[in-house]
Design an enzyme around this catalytic site. Structure first.
Site, mmCIF file in Angstrom:
data_model
loop_
_atom_site.group_PDB
_atom_site.id
_atom_site.type_symbol
_atom_site.label_atom_id
_atom_site.label_comp_id
_atom_site.label_asym_id
_atom_site.label_seq_id
_atom_site.Cartn_x
_atom_site.Cartn_y
_atom_site.Cartn_z
ATOM 1 C CB CYS A 1 37.103 18.549 55.918
ATOM 2 S SG CYS A 1 38.161 19.444 57.127
ATOM 3 C CE1 TYR B 1 35.492 18.826 58.419
ATOM 4 C CE2 TYR B 1 33.989 20.176 59.557
ATOM 5 C CZ TYR B 1 35.581 20.042 59.178
ATOM 6 O OH TYR B 1 36.317 20.614 59.754
ATOM 7 C CD1 TRP C 1 33.361 23.048 57.385
ATOM 8 C CD2 TRP C 1 34.420 21.904 55.630
ATOM 9 N NE1 TRP C 1 34.947 23.301 57.200
ATOM 10 C CE2 TRP C 1 35.208 22.966 56.054
ATOM 11 C CE3 TRP C 1 34.665 21.134 54.441
ATOM 12 C CZ2 TRP C 1 36.586 22.851 55.536
ATOM 13 C CZ3 TRP C 1 35.841 21.311 53.674
ATOM 14 C CH2 TRP C 1 36.643 22.328 54.475
ATOM 15 C CE1 TYR D 1 37.465 20.582 63.469
ATOM 16 C CE2 TYR D 1 38.832 22.245 62.750
ATOM 17 C CZ TYR D 1 37.863 21.630 62.569
ATOM 18 O OH TYR D 1 36.899 21.803 61.704
ATOM 19 C CG HIS D 2 41.574 19.302 61.450
ATOM 20 N ND1 HIS D 2 41.777 20.607 61.262
ATOM 21 C CD2 HIS D 2 40.586 18.867 60.986
ATOM 22 C CE1 HIS D 2 41.030 21.006 60.284
ATOM 23 N NE2 HIS D 2 39.940 20.010 60.372
ATOM 24 C CG HIS E 1 37.005 16.137 60.622
ATOM 25 N ND1 HIS E 1 37.840 15.995 59.760
ATOM 26 C CD2 HIS E 1 37.036 17.496 60.811
ATOM 27 C CE1 HIS E 1 38.494 17.103 59.135
ATOM 28 N NE2 HIS E 1 37.793 17.997 59.782
#
Ligand SMILES: *[C@@H]1O[C@H](CO)[C@@H](O)[C@H](O)[C@H]1NC(C)=O
Ligand SMILES: *[C@@H]1O[C@H](CO)[C@@H](O)[C@H](O)[C@H]1NC(C)=O
Ligand SMILES: *[C@@H]1O[C@H](CO)[C@@H](O)[C@H](O)[C@H]1NC(C)=O
Ligand SMILES: *[C@@H]1O[C@H](CO)[C@@H](O)[C@H](O)[C@H]1NC(C)=O
Ligand SMILES: CC(=O)N[C@H]1CO[C@H](CO)[C@@H](O)[C@@H]1O
Ligand SMILES: [Cu+2]
Length: 667
Positions: A259, A303, A321, A521-522, A608
């Site tokens: 992330c 993030y 994050w 997601y991801h 992301h």
């Protein structure tokens, strides 16, 4: 779990006793069912007595096929071949490694090929490297017909180098076992085509093009899970030219790069900031394949987004994050000096969304674009847009709003024409999660630095999406792939399977072929130098989690096909007058066939939904004499950002060449 029944569903367990017996070692997925194996036969190049090939389809996980090791050892490669006795429409395979305490023969690098007659074999529908563990690996690819399925093992899985292969259970998936294979037709190539699936030994939550022609992917401290940092990152290196995938654990930078922010610098170094280890900076130098630590950020972040600006420095902002919440104003990194400098005037406040989870989410994944005069434009995801001035101690100016668009967290923004300052925005949701994504699309046109951008509402996408990825193609069209209409991290509910292609010439969307599995997601997507797109990843939710996708899939856009569905003949670049240039320079390009235009697309990085590295610069030839064209490059390094770019030549039918890499030098 929502809409979808997964392997964890008790309902399935009750109903599925009979099925379970036939397809042990296989999970059920909403898009695929394991084909009952009754009557199948199986052959292999080699077996150890007691470990015959039939053990791979006997429904008993305790027994397994193993190639011969005594009295003689059969060398790699090995294959095992299933005969399903009739052709099916299939879309995946699952491989359960042996379940005893040994990992001998666990397969690493491999291919899956298909045949309807046992004689003529397809090119690999799947290739890559499986992770060395005991978890059943289910891999999906485009629908195809097959009676025979062959798995060829080229190496043992990582950590060992033995010449043998073993398999506890093999299954083959079908989208619907009752489909008549003889009437199967693939989607028309006017929708592009999803080609091979590339298997990785990690969940690729991040990735970037390397100037050595490879693609670097990484997950977290584990291949399948985040959140327990041990100061290391699992990476995989894919070499498209040889279809090989190698695995490497990066411990030397003491940085769990899960992330993070990512930017490619002027020398193509993949510069990774923060994430789980929220202060660290790590760089991957493509020239020598070395991962190294760089200076720590002033403000810890996860993030955040980052972007390489015209002077080659890297600006970052946001990122609550990790490393504490709030106050994540800008700072800038000088690769030359290896220093981070605070930019308190680049305040994060004007780019916050009104997220239901507060600032933890509100400063995430900014849509940052380098632009003229070393400026940075922030196009979203907040409904407010801003200019950031990274000179001195920094400042900002409002750039207006994206028309009626609201906050569009985890949407996409792609600069498809950096010369005219044109950005496409698509999708996103008001809050990071548990919020309805939109199908909204806008054209954001940058004028003078510091003044409001001109925003035009575009037709909506056919699908509402958040967690999708946007990729600019050499011809200026933009592919949006994956995402879900109601974003919830670590779920595959409400997925958008079809990709969509935006054409800026007509301001219209076309629905493309469907990717084989949800990419939510991801997930990530990147343009490759051969003008195809690789899209994949998704998950990182732990051992056996059904939302972990250890793979990517290759997409050939419609421009690679003739109207009759055959592959288009591609123009080729034979010679470029220089492969290292400064903004404003002219290039003389010689092609092997007639072409009408050129474009430069900067190497991309993705995590992301963020890819601040990619952008396209269209190049109209000043002169064309025979096969020799002269183009002049934009003079502003805020438009032609330093670093590695793909130079494409495009013919009158719109077919792009394979790219030649050009390095744009920083001033
Ligand atoms: C599965 O194989 C093991 C090992 O050969 C054997 O002990 C066991 O009985 C088998 N299970 C079934 C259900 O046949
Ligand atoms: C990176 O983070 C780790 C913690 O995981 C820390 O020990 C290390 O000192 C950091 N900085 C550098 C430059 O490695
Ligand atoms: C950016 O800020 C500097 C002062 O630090 C100023 O000289 C410059 O004019 C600003 N740029 C723009 C485009 O406003
Ligand atoms: C595969 O075929 C099934 C059944 O026709 C269809 O529903 C599905 O959309 C197809 N999948 C892809 C990825 O095209
Ligand atoms: C934000 C986050 O996931 N942080 C994790 C990083 O790794 C440590 C373990 O070293 C976890 O405790 C944190 O939760
Ligand atoms: Cu994440």
């Amino acid at each position: 779990m929502g809409l979808y029944v997964t392997r964890h569903s008790p309902w399935l367990f009750c109903l599925g006793i009979f099925h379970l017996f036939l397809s042990l070692g296989a999970a059920q997925f909403p898009w695929a069912t394991a084909i009952p194996r009754t009557g199948w036969t199986v052959t292999a190049d080699s077996f150890q007595p007691g470990n015959e090939a039939a053990k791979a389809i006997d429904g008993n996980s305790s027994t397994f096929w193993h190639t011969a090791y005594s009295p003689t050892i059969a060398p790699l490669p090995h294959y095992i071949q299933l005969d399903m006795k009739k052709s099916y429409v299939i879309n995946g395979v699952s491989y359960q490694p042996r379940q005893d305490s040994s990992s001998n023969g666990n397969i690493g690098q491999h291919t899956v090929t298909l045949s309807n007659d046992g004689t003529t074999w397809s090119s690999p529908v799947q290739f890559g490297t499986w992770l060395n563990d005991k978890v059943t690996k289910s891999t999906f690819f485009s629908n195809a017909t097959a009676r025979y399925v062959r798995i060829t093992a080229q190496t043992e899985a990582q950590g060992a180098n033995n010449p043998w292969s073993s398999i506890a259970e093999l299954n083959v998936y079908s989208p619907n076992v009752n489909l008549d294979a003889s009437s199967f037709t693939p989607p028309p190539t006017s929708q592009g085509r999803w080609d091979s699936t590339v298997v990785l030994p990690i969940v690729a939550a991040a990735g970037a093009l390397s100037a050595q022609g490879n693609v670097v992917f990484w997950s977290a401290f584990r291949p399948d899970l985040f959140g327990g940092s041990t100061g290391q990152t699992l990476t995989a290196l894919w070499t498209p030219s040889s279809q090989t995938v190698t695995q490497r654990t990066v411990t030397e930078t003491h940085h769990d790069m899960f992330c993070p922010g990512i930017s490619l610098d002027a020398d193509g170094r993949i510069t990774v900031t923060g994430g789980n280890d929220s202060k660290n900076t790590s760089t991957y130098n493509p020239a020598n394949s070395v991962w190294a630590s760089a200076a720590e950020m002033v403000i810890p972040r996860g993030y955040q987004a980052s972007v390489t600006v015209g002077d080659g420095r890297i600006f970052t902002i946001g990122g609550s994050w990790s490393g504490g919440q709030g106050g994540k104003n800008g700072e800038i990194y000088s690769p030359a000096a290896n220093t981070w400098t605070s930019l308190p005037g680049c305040a994060v406040a004007p780019m916050l969304t009104a997220d239901a989870q507060g600032v933890y989410r509100a400063d995430n994944h900014a849509w940052l674009f380098a632009y003229k005069g070393n400026s940075v434009f922030q196009a979203g995801p907040s409904k407010k847009m801003n200019w950031y001035n990274v000179s001195g101690s920094g400042s900002y100016t409002s750039a207006g709003t994206r028309a009626a668009d609201g906050d569009a967290m985890c949407g996409n923004a792609v600069m498809f024409d950096a010369v005219s300052g044109s950005i496409l925005s698509a999708g996103g949701s008001p809050s990071y999660q548990d919020s309805n994504a939109t199908p909204n699309a806008h054209l954001i046109k940058l004028g003078n630095v510091g003044s409001a951008a001109t925003v035009t509402k575009l037709p909506n996408m056919a699908y509402a999406r958040a967690f999708a990825n946007g990729v600019v193609l050499p011809d200026g069209t933009v592919l949006i792939v994956g995402g879900q209409s109601y974003p919830i991290p670590f779920t595959d509910t409400t997925p958008a399977f079809p990709a969509e292609l935006f054409d800026p010439k007509t301001n219209t969307w076309r629905t493309m072929a469907s990717i084989a599995v949800p990419r939510t997601y991801h997930s990530i997507a990147l343009l490759l130098p051969d003008a195809t797109v690789v899209a994949g990843g998704g998950g990182l939710c732990g051992t056996g989690c059904a939302q972990n996708h250890f793979d990517l899939q290759l997409f050939s856009p419609p421009y690679l096909f003739n109207a009759d569905g055959t592959r288009a003949a591609r123009p080729a670049i034979s010679l470029v007058s220089a492969t290292q240039v400064r903004p404003g320079a002219s290039l003389t390009i010689t092609t092997a066939q007639a072409v009408t235009s050129f474009s430069l697309v900067r190497y991309g990085s993705a995590t992301h939904t963020v890819n601040t590295d990619q952008r396209r610069v269209p190049l109209t030839p000043l002169s064309v004499v025979g096969l020799v064209s002269v183009v002049t490059l934009p003079a502003d390094p805020g438009v032609l950002v330093p670093g590695y770019w793909m130079l494409f030549a495009i013919n009158s039918a719109g077919v792009p060449s394979v790219a030649t890499t050009i390095k744009v030098l920083a001033f």
